[in-house]
Write an enzyme that holds these catalytic residues in place. Sequence first.
Site, mmCIF file in Angstrom:
data_model
loop_
_atom_site.group_PDB
_atom_site.id
_atom_site.type_symbol
_atom_site.label_atom_id
_atom_site.label_comp_id
_atom_site.label_asym_id
_atom_site.label_seq_id
_atom_site.Cartn_x
_atom_site.Cartn_y
_atom_site.Cartn_z
ATOM 1 C CD GLU A 1 6.355 -4.226 -9.410
ATOM 2 O OE1 GLU A 1 6.103 -3.327 -8.308
ATOM 3 O OE2 GLU A 1 7.721 -3.911 -9.766
ATOM 4 N NE ARG B 1 9.612 6.703 0.076
ATOM 5 C CZ ARG B 1 10.599 5.826 -0.503
ATOM 6 N NH1 ARG B 1 10.432 4.532 -0.786
ATOM 7 N NH2 ARG B 1 11.809 6.357 -1.100
ATOM 8 N NE ARG C 1 11.218 -7.741 -4.401
ATOM 9 C CZ ARG C 1 11.333 -6.571 -3.477
ATOM 10 N NH1 ARG C 1 11.917 -6.646 -2.514
ATOM 11 N NH2 ARG C 1 11.098 -5.471 -4.132
ATOM 12 C CG ASN D 1 18.360 -16.721 -19.614
ATOM 13 O OD1 ASN D 1 18.307 -17.829 -20.162
ATOM 14 N ND2 ASN D 1 17.703 -15.916 -19.810
ATOM 15 C CG ASP E 1 6.325 3.995 -4.381
ATOM 16 O OD1 ASP E 1 5.361 3.273 -4.827
ATOM 17 O OD2 ASP E 1 7.057 3.095 -3.626
ATOM 18 N NE ARG F 1 5.064 5.371 3.845
ATOM 19 C CZ ARG F 1 6.561 4.847 3.429
ATOM 20 N NH1 ARG F 1 6.324 3.909 2.540
ATOM 21 N NH2 ARG F 1 7.323 5.418 4.193
ATOM 22 C CB SER F 2 -2.926 4.561 4.782
ATOM 23 O OG SER F 2 -4.018 3.624 4.240
#
Length: 744
Positions: free
Chosen positions: A665, A455, A286, A103, A460, A339-340
């Site tokens: 993350e 979201r 990304r 890998n 989310d 959306r905020s």
Amino acid sequence: MTSQPSSGKGRGRNLSIDEYNVYDDAKTYYTTEDRHHNHRAGARTRTYSQNSLFKQFERLGLQKEPYRRGSHDESTIPQSRRFLIQVEPTLQSLQSQEDTDGNMQITIEDNGPKVLSLRTAASNGYNRFDIRGTYMLSNLLQELYLAKEYGRKQIILDEARLNENPVNRLSRLIKDHFWEGLTRRIDASSIEIAARDPKDWTDDPRPRIYIPRGAPEQHEYYTKVALDRPELRLDVQYLPEKITPEIVRDMNAKPGLLAVDMEEVVDPKTGEKTLRGRPFVVPGGRFNELYGWDSYMESLGLLVNDRVDLAKSMVQNFCFCIKHYGKILNATRSYYLCRSQPPFLTDMTLRVYDKIKHEPGALEFLRQSLLAAIKEYYSVWTAEPRLDPVTGLSRYRPEGLGVPPETEAGHFIHILEPYAKKHNMSFDEFVYAYNHGEIKEPTLDDYFMHDRAVRESGHDTTYRFEGICADLATIDLNSLLFKYETDIARTIRNVFHDKFEVPDDWLATNNPAASKLETSAMWDRRAKRRKLAIDKYLWNEEAGMYFDYNTATRKQCNYESATTFWALWAGVSNPKQAAAMVTKALPKLEAFGGLLSGTKESRGEIGLERPNRQWDYPYGWAPQQILAWTGLYRYGFNEEAERLAYKWLFMITKAFVDFNGVVVEKYDVTRPIDPHRVDAEYGNQGLDFKGVAKEGFGWVNASYVYGLQIVNAHMRRALGTLTPYETFMKAVEENRNKALSELV
């Protein structure tokens, strides 16, 4: 740092690591020619010279270096060891021998011999020294990838880069490499890549940018870019003056990037004035758009690393968004216009201002940022539909129509298919008809209202919010708004002489509470009212923590979430409440690697029909850790803050050492061995790299350098030796008892 010594007087003395700048960033280290010539070796008659050594390899056509028996260096020498390395042959040997799972990483899961012999520079390549263990070998792999990237065929590599203290190494990589790898600016230099959207599901995906009407200079700039470079197929569009859910829905046929702030500069090539995008940091490699609360968390790390310029630039980009789009957006794409995300602008602004307050223009920066925060407060968070008029508390409740456009419609196939059959339509026909109001389905309307709210919350997804999010007055959001109110009050009082004028172009026209003249008393009253409401509706004395309040059922929820500690960060708790949280809530939410997002009991049973959600047990996230540490410190619970920070930092460092420099993350904070492995929707960002990680993940990078400000010096040393928290504390306690016994 001391510059490299000359070939004269300094040759004979022992040289410190710092004198050779061995910890320079990779670009400096591998592009400095003089560093990779072997000035340090004395004359030898029975060995290869550096050049003849490498040339002989080439003549013989060897892909691997010849092995010389009986010529190993001693394990200790008085000065830092350096190695003569042919990059490509050594890289191939290393990977074929040690990367047994193929890998392109060397981890504790590879079962190679975990030893590689390298030629030493001090012997002109005659002697060898063994590099042993996963950490040194994976660092060697990373250094060889970097050397190759910078075009080097042969290098002199300092051993100190291979056995570097892992805390120092990760801190250095974050400062010198990761932030750079995550920095973007939107202008002609990047528009081709930035404007492309992997979530553009249309038949003709192409780079597209939307410009607000209030920035005609940007429209002129990008129109010229499109004309000068027709091969880009760049579509430059003005954004409609008024943004409504219907307009956003119709724009989904032509999704695009939203412009952010630009500054006027002089082009060094032409000498003419032009525009340049203000830089910002993205969450992961990304991404190319400006994100909401990720940016605040990243700014904390940037400020630790003295990147005040970047943190300031991100605040300016947020002000641009509020001025032209009405809010800090989930991210700067057209489908996010309604959306905020969790609001952190006042704290972010004040932290930057504290660093620049003696610079010219600092007061104007603060004034503009405060105007933006006040407008956002009035027009977004304390207006319909987010404000609950009964409690006076706010909710994540964005406007919008139909299926969230950033997801493929197939993502909701299990929800929508029964409705398509009910109306005797194909799946695509039903989605179009429903999105455009040709079919009314109130149950679906509620489902997607809550989905959009999840979201907007940044969480989310989680079972805490499933099917109810838009109705919840959450402790996280209302703590943040309390912080806005107290920050604004204090800043108006202490910096602007208790009178703050709001010009017409910053006035929130959708909220009658908005004023042209703001005073600290107005904001102090708001903060007091919100604290009373939080205590009444969200605090639970028996549980010793805060819970969300459902404004539809008028009942308090019972999901135990780490966001209870946001109240400490914001200063909304009284000392008794803070102590209760430490006594009752913290034990439920603390795990091996720090704070859990929520308790196992609150998540409930999981299985095929009820899979893991990434913001539930057993996962931990950087924002929850950062806000809890800061909040605990604020209330004097220093030991608890240090303990949580140590656990989080240890977990990150251990994964970094064992898994080829990985920084991801989110983490499973219950797993001691491989916490970066996450079995939940969306997987984990930051895992997919070949050879060397270039970016880490934004808010985890920030949590690492910020967390190192929380722990003490003894803890930092223990982290560098990968000492688990329990082992560390046992040693501390033994030393303490010994010291006590020696007291007379």
